[in-house]
Scaffold this motif. Structure first.
Motif, short mmCIF file in Angstrom:
data_model
loop_
_atom_site.label_atom_id
_atom_site.label_comp_id
_atom_site.label_asym_id
_atom_site.label_seq_id
_atom_site.Cartn_x
_atom_site.Cartn_y
_atom_site.Cartn_z
N THR A 88 0.83 -1.20 0.00
CA THR A 88 0.00 0.00 0.00
C THR A 88 0.87 1.25 0.00
N ALA A 89 0.22 2.35 -0.31
CA ALA A 89 0.87 3.66 -0.23
C ALA A 89 -0.02 4.57 0.61
N SER A 90 0.60 5.36 1.41
CA SER A 90 -0.14 6.28 2.27
C SER A 90 -0.40 7.57 1.50
N PHE A 97 -5.05 9.96 11.99
CA PHE A 97 -5.73 9.45 10.79
C PHE A 97 -4.72 9.23 9.66
N SER A 98 -4.91 8.15 8.96
CA SER A 98 -4.11 7.91 7.75
C SER A 98 -4.95 7.10 6.78
N ALA A 169 0.96 10.86 -2.18
CA ALA A 169 1.93 9.77 -2.00
C ALA A 169 3.06 9.87 -3.01
N TYR A 170 4.20 9.34 -2.63
CA TYR A 170 5.33 9.25 -3.55
C TYR A 170 5.27 7.89 -4.23
#
Length: 183
Positions: A88-90, A97-98, A169-170
């Protein structure tokens, strides 16, 4: 490829290359009678070097070197061929919270969209970790009479859409196109 594995691979390649070049230079210098090479090589005691394999420590030292070499080679193989998948990517990270997105699902979706383009035989998407950067990698296989210009525009639009969708996100997007050879 992971950064550590890539660094170790490069370091071993550089050390091996420098050692081989240095050995080649010394051998050429000796062959062409360079004074410094002759003098340096004349310092070695040939009889003592010839007796080394008869020493008691030679076989255990050779066994240890072979064992260490096998272990290092296996570690490099495992490091180079281990799956580079990422999950996953954040996209949002604030206190308490995320939000995370499944990059494999996005890669599969992009691949499915690109597979519908005329002339594309198949497309496969996966999420990988490329030197620490989460990357959506899509491989597209197409026929030889394929409209590359139109496909490139579509692929660029899909990559821009992914970048916009994951703006927090990167994540890199890589689309590789494999076109059949003309017969």
């Amino acid at each position: 490829m992971k950064k550590l594995v890539a660094g170790v691979d490069r370091l071993l390649a550089i050390v091996g290359g420098v050692a081989l070049i240095a050995g080649g230079i010394i051998a050429l210098a000796w062959h062409y009678d360079a004074p410094w090479a002759r003098e340096t090589l004349s310092r070695f005691d040939r009889a003592r070097i010839a007796e080394l394999p008869d020493q008691g420590w030679w076989v255990p030292a050779l066994a240890v070197c072979a064992g260490v070499s096998v272990v290092v080679a296996l570690l490099l193989l495992v490091g180079n061929f281990s799956p580079r998948t990422t999950g996953t990517a954040s996209v949002i990270e604030v206190p308490h919270f995320s939000a995370h997105v499944d990059l494999s699902a996005i890669a599969s979706g992009v691949a499915a969209e690109l597979a519908d383009f005329p002339g594309v035989r198949r497309a496969r998407g996966t999420a990988i970790d490329d030197r620490g950067m989460p990357t959506i990698a899509v491989s597209v296989y197409a026929a030889a009479d394929f409209d590359v210009v139109a496909f490139t525009a579509l692929a660029d639009a899909r990559a821009a859409f992914v970048a916009e969708s994951l703006s927090g996100a990167y994540v890199a997007t890589r689309i590789q196109l494999h076109v059949d050879k003309r017969k």
